[in-house]
Design a protein around this motif. Sequence first.
Motif, PDB file in Angstrom:
ATOM      1  N   HIS A  58       0.853  -1.130   0.024  1.00 19.91           N
ATOM      2  CA  HIS A  58      -0.092   0.110  -0.077  1.00 19.91           C
ATOM      3  C   HIS A  58       0.889   1.174  -0.153  1.00 19.91           C
ATOM      4  CE1 HIS A  58      -3.085  -3.075   1.456  1.00 19.91           C
ATOM      5  NE2 HIS A  58      -3.817  -2.198   0.643  1.00 19.91           N
ATOM      6  N   SER A  92      -7.493   5.543   1.070  1.00 22.34           N
ATOM      7  CA  SER A  92      -8.585   5.701   1.993  1.00 22.34           C
ATOM      8  C   SER A  92      -8.730   4.068   1.997  1.00 22.34           C
ATOM      9  CB  SER A  92      -9.927   6.158   1.293  1.00 22.34           C
ATOM     10  OG  SER A  92     -10.647   5.539   0.226  1.00 22.34           O
ATOM     11  N   GLU A  93      -9.581   3.484   3.083  1.00 24.10           N
ATOM     12  CA  GLU A  93      -9.740   2.200   3.374  1.00 24.10           C
ATOM     13  C   GLU A  93     -10.519   1.545   2.442  1.00 24.10           C
ATOM     14  OE1 GLU A  93     -11.230   2.832   7.600  1.00 24.10           O
ATOM     15  OE2 GLU A  93     -10.045   1.385   8.083  1.00 24.10           O
ATOM     16  N   GLU A  94     -11.591   2.143   1.719  1.00 21.10           N
ATOM     17  CA  GLU A  94     -12.564   1.661   0.811  1.00 21.10           C
ATOM     18  C   GLU A  94     -11.570   1.584  -0.412  1.00 21.10           C
ATOM     19  OE1 GLU A  94     -16.998   2.751  -1.410  1.00 21.10           O
ATOM     20  OE2 GLU A  94     -15.852   3.949  -0.066  1.00 21.10           O
ATOM     21  N   ARG A  97      -9.464  -1.451  -0.489  1.00 20.11           N
ATOM     22  CA  ARG A  97      -9.859  -2.450  -0.363  1.00 20.11           C
ATOM     23  C   ARG A  97     -10.365  -2.910  -1.839  1.00 20.11           C
ATOM     24  NH1 ARG A  97     -14.739  -4.985  -0.942  1.00 20.11           N
ATOM     25  NH2 ARG A  97     -15.257  -6.776   0.648  1.00 20.11           N
ATOM     26  N   ASN A 182      -1.529   0.143  13.291  1.00 23.57           N
ATOM     27  CA  ASN A 182      -2.639  -0.405  13.815  1.00 23.57           C
ATOM     28  C   ASN A 182      -3.153  -0.024  15.131  1.00 23.57           C
ATOM     29  OD1 ASN A 182      -3.413  -2.072  11.763  1.00 23.57           O
ATOM     30  ND2 ASN A 182      -2.256  -3.777  12.418  1.00 23.57           N
ATOM     31  N   TYR A 187      -8.103   5.861  11.879  1.00 23.70           N
ATOM     32  CA  TYR A 187      -9.054   5.154  11.017  1.00 23.70           C
ATOM     33  C   TYR A 187     -10.289   4.552  11.892  1.00 23.70           C
ATOM     34  CZ  TYR A 187      -5.838   5.719   7.057  1.00 23.70           C
ATOM     35  OH  TYR A 187      -4.915   6.164   6.066  1.00 23.70           O
ATOM     36  N   ARG A 189     -11.574   1.551  11.798  1.00 20.95           N
ATOM     37  CA  ARG A 189     -11.569   0.522  12.273  1.00 20.95           C
ATOM     38  C   ARG A 189     -10.556   0.195  13.426  1.00 20.95           C
ATOM     39  NH1 ARG A 189     -12.637  -4.481  10.559  1.00 20.95           N
ATOM     40  NH2 ARG A 189     -13.456  -3.725   8.800  1.00 20.95           N
TER      41      ARG A 189
END
Length: 411
Positions: A58, A92-94, A97, A182, A187, A189
């Motif tokens: 990423h 972005s997370e979306e 993905r 993390n 974010y 999540r």
Amino acid sequence: MKPYDKFLKTVVDAHFFDQHASVLVALSGGVDSMTLFEWLYQAKDRLNVTLSVAHINHKQRVASDMEENLLSKKMAELGVPFYTAHYQGTFSEEKARNFRYAFFEEVMTTQHISALVTAHHGNDVIENFLIRQIRGSRLRFLTGMKAVQSFGSDEDSELIRPLLSFEKSELTATTYFEDASNAENEYLRNRVRNTYLPAFSKENPRFSENLASLSEEIGLAMTIVSDSITAFSGAKIIELIAFNQETEALQYFILQDYLTQFATLEVAKRQFEELLHIIRRQGQYLHAMSAEYNFVKDQHCFYIEKRGNAIEFETSLTPFVFGEFNQIAIPDTGEIIIRKRLAGDRVIINGMHKKLRRFFIDNKISLKKRDNPLVTVDNQIYGVLDVVSTDLSKSLKHAKIKRTLYYREKR
């Protein structure tokens, strides 16, 4: 039972890989996916599968390139094909993905792999449920993940999640990368994982267990709904007679199910309720739902279509050699112009002078056909293609000197 033995029993009893000779493992390098890979590698002969690995870099962390290189080296040592892609653009997370799964599908297609395996586990199910609750997702999206589902354009390809019955504490990878991000809460999540779930669990130690149970119950309820609307599932057009025969509660879910066919179409709750209202009331309707899609309702049905799908015609002053066609009589002289409808256009039909718009309404002409081209000669309207010939055209039916315009939809 040791975690690996539990894993092997799970995949064998569920027959996850019976129909798959080749498997693609989505490998991030974290403890989840590394555990999945290690267990699958250990069990590959027992399961009679060959493994390949797909990794997405990423490019969001300094360590990303190093991790990619180490994974590539490890797979080369094990003789496992390794495929990688680099994410580009605003993160972005979306978006990330969507990029991942598009790449996975591409690898599966080009390498003739029939199964994608991901390392989603029980904790992910709980996190996803809470995230979707926070975002206001509809009931059908609170049902948790399926262990097996179809994937991609190939009807035989599947996405398999063999770790859903495992907690993260059961994962046993000895070598993996720890993503320091993390622990950050930028974010949603991460906030759910690091802040919200621990806070709720402090109030009720069984909070996660209760969420999982609720998700299962919702899944059972949605199964009943799905079984009740099977006749509408996958339909490109929904017939109004059949739709109106269902209860309002089922109509709600029929429309929800229909909208899932359009992955890029986002429908807010208010817009969804407006659509239901429009479908249930009398009258035709045409509305641009987005830059990409129109919602269309006529006398008989409703449907969603891509914008720009107006009917196109080809015309000729001589009959077409092949295929069916229609015709309109026009004067022997005068400039022929085929154009779009304009505000204020008037026609004479059956001796009545009226605005073309009023003619469409009175005769319940479908909204889509109202955009069909007009045939004019010297600024007089002789017809609307595939809708009507005006009295000017009809008066030429028996004329000895005239022209005939032949037309049909473009193939």
